[in-house]
Motif scaffolding. Structure first.
Motif, PDB file in Angstrom:
ATOM      1  N   ASN A 132       0.819  -1.205   0.000  1.00 18.33           N
ATOM      2  CA  ASN A 132       0.000   0.000   0.000  1.00 18.33           C
ATOM      3  C   ASN A 132       0.855   1.258   0.000  1.00 18.33           C
ATOM      4  OD1 ASN A 132      -2.613  -0.992  -0.153  1.00 18.33           O
ATOM      5  ND2 ASN A 132      -2.866  -1.158   2.063  1.00 18.33           N
ATOM      6  N   HIS A 133       0.245   2.361  -0.446  1.00 22.34           N
ATOM      7  CA  HIS A 133       0.941   3.638  -0.572  1.00 22.34           C
ATOM      8  C   HIS A 133       1.455   4.141   0.780  1.00 22.34           C
ATOM      9  CE1 HIS A 133       1.339   8.011  -1.408  1.00 22.34           C
ATOM     10  NE2 HIS A 133       1.727   7.563  -2.594  1.00 22.34           N
ATOM     11  N   SER A 135       1.172   6.914   2.172  1.00 22.84           N
ATOM     12  CA  SER A 135       0.200   7.691   2.936  1.00 22.84           C
ATOM     13  C   SER A 135      -0.687   6.796   3.788  1.00 22.84           C
ATOM     14  CB  SER A 135      -0.659   8.543   1.998  1.00 22.84           C
ATOM     15  OG  SER A 135      -1.330   7.741   1.052  1.00 22.84           O
ATOM     16  N   ILE A 136      -0.963   5.595   3.315  1.00 25.39           N
ATOM     17  CA  ILE A 136      -1.714   4.625   4.112  1.00 25.39           C
ATOM     18  C   ILE A 136      -0.856   4.129   5.266  1.00 25.39           C
ATOM     19  CG2 ILE A 136      -2.777   2.326   4.088  1.00 25.39           C
ATOM     20  CD1 ILE A 136      -3.589   2.886   1.172  1.00 25.39           C
ATOM     21  N   ILE A 137       0.386   3.810   4.966  1.00 29.18           N
ATOM     22  CA  ILE A 137       1.310   3.333   6.003  1.00 29.18           C
ATOM     23  C   ILE A 137       1.458   4.384   7.098  1.00 29.18           C
ATOM     24  CG2 ILE A 137       3.699   2.669   6.480  1.00 29.18           C
ATOM     25  CD1 ILE A 137       3.762   1.576   3.560  1.00 29.18           C
ATOM     26  N   ASP A 138       1.674   5.639   6.718  1.00 30.37           N
ATOM     27  CA  ASP A 138       1.831   6.696   7.710  1.00 30.37           C
ATOM     28  C   ASP A 138       0.534   6.953   8.467  1.00 30.37           C
ATOM     29  OD1 ASP A 138       4.415   6.904   6.930  1.00 30.37           O
ATOM     30  OD2 ASP A 138       4.289   8.928   6.132  1.00 30.37           O
ATOM     31  N   GLY A 139      -0.604   6.836   7.768  1.00 32.96           N
ATOM     32  CA  GLY A 139      -1.890   6.996   8.439  1.00 32.96           C
ATOM     33  C   GLY A 139      -2.103   5.948   9.502  1.00 32.96           C
ATOM     34  N   ILE A 140      -1.714   4.710   9.204  1.00 32.21           N
ATOM     35  CA  ILE A 140      -1.838   3.625  10.176  1.00 32.21           C
ATOM     36  C   ILE A 140      -0.938   3.888  11.379  1.00 32.21           C
ATOM     37  CG2 ILE A 140      -1.354   1.169  10.555  1.00 32.21           C
ATOM     38  CD1 ILE A 140      -2.250   0.705   7.628  1.00 32.21           C
ATOM     39  N   ARG A 141       0.244   4.415  11.117  1.00 32.80           N
ATOM     40  CA  ARG A 141       1.181   4.697  12.216  1.00 32.80           C
ATOM     41  C   ARG A 141       0.636   5.729  13.198  1.00 32.80           C
ATOM     42  NH1 ARG A 141       6.567   5.129   8.358  1.00 32.80           N
ATOM     43  NH2 ARG A 141       7.075   2.892   8.326  1.00 32.80           N
ATOM     44  N   LEU A 142      -0.279   6.581  12.732  1.00 34.02           N
ATOM     45  CA  LEU A 142      -0.842   7.617  13.594  1.00 34.02           C
ATOM     46  C   LEU A 142      -1.928   7.083  14.521  1.00 34.02           C
ATOM     47  CD1 LEU A 142      -1.164  10.572  11.057  1.00 34.02           C
ATOM     48  CD2 LEU A 142       0.457  10.373  12.939  1.00 34.02           C
ATOM     49  N   THR A 143      -2.367   5.847  14.308  1.00 29.35           N
ATOM     50  CA  THR A 143      -3.446   5.284  15.117  1.00 29.35           C
ATOM     51  C   THR A 143      -2.885   4.377  16.213  1.00 29.35           C
ATOM     52  OG1 THR A 143      -3.825   3.176  13.984  1.00 29.35           O
ATOM     53  CG2 THR A 143      -4.714   5.161  12.936  1.00 29.35           C
ATOM     54  N   LYS A 144      -3.759   4.039  17.150  1.00 27.06           N
ATOM     55  CA  LYS A 144      -3.405   3.079  18.194  1.00 27.06           C
ATOM     56  C   LYS A 144      -4.014   1.707  17.902  1.00 27.06           C
ATOM     57  CE  LYS A 144      -2.878   6.581  21.807  1.00 27.06           C
ATOM     58  NZ  LYS A 144      -3.332   7.059  23.134  1.00 27.06           N
ATOM     59  N   ALA A 145      -4.522   1.552  16.689  1.00 22.15           N
ATOM     60  CA  ALA A 145      -5.146   0.288  16.308  1.00 22.15           C
ATOM     61  C   ALA A 145      -4.104  -0.813  16.166  1.00 22.15           C
ATOM     62  CB  ALA A 145      -5.898   0.460  14.994  1.00 22.15           C
ATOM     63  N   ALA A 146      -4.547  -2.048  16.367  1.00 24.34           N
ATOM     64  CA  ALA A 146      -3.694  -3.194  16.077  1.00 24.34           C
ATOM     65  C   ALA A 146      -3.474  -3.264  14.564  1.00 24.34           C
ATOM     66  CB  ALA A 146      -4.346  -4.468  16.575  1.00 24.34           C
ATOM     67  N   ARG A 147      -2.336  -3.827  14.152  1.00 28.47           N
ATOM     68  CA  ARG A 147      -1.996  -3.848  12.728  1.00 28.47           C
ATOM     69  C   ARG A 147      -1.706  -5.262  12.253  1.00 28.47           C
ATOM     70  NH1 ARG A 147       1.746   1.208  13.913  1.00 28.47           N
ATOM     71  NH2 ARG A 147       0.126   2.378  15.017  1.00 28.47           N
ATOM     72  N   SER A 148      -2.124  -5.528  11.033  1.00 20.84           N
ATOM     73  CA  SER A 148      -1.833  -6.808  10.395  1.00 20.84           C
ATOM     74  C   SER A 148      -1.583  -6.537   8.919  1.00 20.84           C
ATOM     75  CB  SER A 148      -3.016  -7.769  10.573  1.00 20.84           C
ATOM     76  OG  SER A 148      -2.748  -9.020   9.981  1.00 20.84           O
ATOM     77  N   ILE A 149      -0.541  -7.147   8.384  1.00 21.51           N
ATOM     78  CA  ILE A 149      -0.166  -6.937   6.981  1.00 21.51           C
ATOM     79  C   ILE A 149      -0.344  -8.241   6.219  1.00 21.51           C
ATOM     80  CG2 ILE A 149       1.658  -6.147   5.413  1.00 21.51           C
ATOM     81  CD1 ILE A 149       0.743  -4.053   7.471  1.00 21.51           C
ATOM     82  N   TYR A 150      -1.058  -8.179   5.093  1.00 21.75           N
ATOM     83  CA  TYR A 150      -1.191  -9.390   4.274  1.00 21.75           C
ATOM     84  C   TYR A 150      -0.347  -9.278   3.017  1.00 21.75           C
ATOM     85  CZ  TYR A 150      -4.789  -6.942   1.398  1.00 21.75           C
ATOM     86  OH  TYR A 150      -5.465  -6.069   0.587  1.00 21.75           O
ATOM     87  N   ARG A 151       0.079 -10.428   2.508  1.00 25.75           N
ATOM     88  CA  ARG A 151       0.932 -10.468   1.334  1.00 25.75           C
ATOM     89  C   ARG A 151       0.239  -9.802   0.148  1.00 25.75           C
ATOM     90  NH1 ARG A 151       1.945 -15.581   3.539  1.00 25.75           N
ATOM     91  NH2 ARG A 151       0.406 -16.529   2.133  1.00 25.75           N
ATOM     92  N   VAL A 204     -10.729   1.674   0.023  1.00 23.61           N
ATOM     93  CA  VAL A 204      -9.932   1.574  -1.196  1.00 23.61           C
ATOM     94  C   VAL A 204      -9.338   2.940  -1.528  1.00 23.61           C
ATOM     95  CG1 VAL A 204      -9.954   1.070  -3.660  1.00 23.61           C
ATOM     96  CG2 VAL A 204     -11.332  -0.300  -2.103  1.00 23.61           C
ATOM     97  N   ASP A 205      -8.027   2.981  -1.732  1.00 23.44           N
ATOM     98  CA  ASP A 205      -7.357   4.200  -2.187  1.00 23.44           C
ATOM     99  C   ASP A 205      -7.259   4.141  -3.704  1.00 23.44           C
ATOM    100  OD1 ASP A 205      -5.661   6.218  -2.945  1.00 23.44           O
ATOM    101  OD2 ASP A 205      -4.159   5.845  -1.406  1.00 23.44           O
ATOM    102  N   ASP A 206      -8.034   4.992  -4.358  1.00 20.34           N
ATOM    103  CA  ASP A 206      -8.119   4.973  -5.819  1.00 20.34           C
ATOM    104  C   ASP A 206      -7.334   6.110  -6.467  1.00 20.34           C
ATOM    105  OD1 ASP A 206      -9.294   2.809  -6.970  1.00 20.34           O
ATOM    106  OD2 ASP A 206     -11.320   3.599  -6.976  1.00 20.34           O
TER     107      ASP A 206
END
Length: 394
Positions: A132-133, A135-151, A204-206
């Motif tokens: 993912n882009h 901006s998505i990665i950095d957006g996730i870093r700003l949250t306290k949510a749990a994270r999971s990455i799929y292939r 979806v990031d279009d």
């Protein structure tokens, strides 16, 4: 300056390992051919998919808006910076995207940060494609949510991650529609079905699908006929739309929450009148001039065919984003530099933007490229590859 010696050291290291590249200055407007260093060259690196950056209608509306409303807005949206034109643009975008509402941000980057930062808490889990882009990665870093990455685009792995994500308030799946470096399209029908099966929210990031895929450029959701089944769509107004900014198209409740809690909206001055008016006109052009998208795909197919016939490796691209794979960083830089000398501007893309060993020169076809221009570009690619020793499959 004392205290910043480490910055100089890092820059020197980047120069030594071939990862430092100076910015390129354009001396003309953004078309199929541009002026660089006083020389006209073929432009194969812009996101101006449909040639809208110089469309007469967009330019005229921008000038009219400045004359009527001024150069800026003087405030953030939530205080005094919402003009009637902002509301009109968002209504037209929502209708275009077949969603209840939309909200415009300063960029696609901030749109992603706003959605992820606003909707996700420590009660939630976000499940993200590994490519993912940023901006998505950095957006996730700003949250306290749990994270999971799929292939990457692996729906079997996504399903495993969804099965493991029990006990959270929200399972939030996010994917690019079109991946910006490889040009491949996400398997959105399968992802949507999995999200429905496991009760997950889908975003979806279009950015690279807006104006490119779907009816009149409505994006991947429309391309796969999934209108009403994808919760949140994010896109840009600065690529195929030709101007500047980003947007979120989503249910009204999501839009209302973003207006109240989306930090990029709360703490940034709103789009200036020229940008807002030009974006609104671009949405209308997309619906009234579908031939631009037809030309984009016609020339895209032509370019891919020619590159493959010449033995270049274009990876797994399915869209106008067409990489020419080189593997090593040095080879990508050398090819890009040789191309510029041969009359083509095509930027090298290396680590950390892509994985080490997967460097490439990324080419971007637009509706303004003609077969004659692309033939000229191909000859330049062949000469540049021969000069730099890049292997081709002849």
């Amino acid at each position: 300056m004392k205290g910043l010696e480490w910055v100089e050291a890092e820059i020197n290291e980047m120069k030594n390992n071939e990862s430092f590249r100076p910015l390129t200055e354009l001396e003309s407007d953004q078309r199929a051919k541009v002026m660089i260093n006083g020389k006209e060259v073929i432009q194969l690196s812009s996101n101006n998919y449909l040639g809208l950056t110089t469309h007469p209608r967009l330019k005229l509306e921008a000038v009219r808006a400045v004359d009527t409303f001024g150069a800026g807005t003087g405030s953030v949206r939530t205080i005094a910076g919402t003009f009637s034109m902002h509301e009109e643009l968002e209504k037209e975008l929502a209708a275009f995207k077949h969603t209840e509402g939309s909200l415009v941000f300063q960029s696609g980057f901030t749109a992603n940060q706003a959605v992820l930062g606003t909707l996700l808490t420590k009660e939630d889990i976000v499940i993200s494609d590994e490519l993912n882009h940023a901006s998505i990665i950095d957006g996730i870093r700003l949250t306290k949510a749990a994270r999971s990455i799929y292939r990457h685009t692996d729906t079997k792995d996504l399903e495993e991650k969804l099965k493991e994500a029990s006990g959270y308030r929200t399972k939030f799946v996010v994917t690019d529609g079109v991946f910006s470096m490889d040009g491949n399209i996400a398997p959105l029908p399968e992802i949507t079905e999995l999200c429905e099966k496991y009760g997950a929210v889908l975003m979806v990031d279009d950015a690279h699908a807006s104006g490119v895929l779907g009816r009149n450029g409505r994006g991947t959701v429309d391309h796969f006929d999934l209108n009403g089944r994808v919760h949140i769509q994010v896109g840009t107004l600065s690529k195929a739309v030709g101007v500047l900014g980003g947007y979120v198209a989503a249910p009204s409740a999501v839009i209302d929450l973003l207006k109240m809690k989306g930090r990029p909206l709360l703490f940034s001055t709103s789009h200036p009148p020229a940008v807002t008016a030009a974006c609104r006109e671009a949405v209308r052009v997309l619906q009234e001039e579908p031939e631009r998208i037809d030309l984009l795909w016609k020339y895209t197919k032509y370019w891919k065919k020619k590159l493959k016939e010449a033995g270049f490796d274009t990876g797994k691209s399915e869209t106008p984003i067409t990489p020419v794979m080189t593997g090593e960083e040095k080879a990508a830089h050398e090819l890009s530099d040789a191309l510029l000398e041969e009359g083509v501007y095509a930027r090298s893309i290396v680590y950390p933007t892509v994985e080490k060993g997967k460097a490439r020169v990324r080419t971007m076809v637009t509706s303004e490229h003609t077969p004659e221009i692309l033939d000229e570009a191909l000859e330049a690619f062949i000469r540049a590859a021969d000069r730099t020793g890049l292997q081709r499959n002849e």
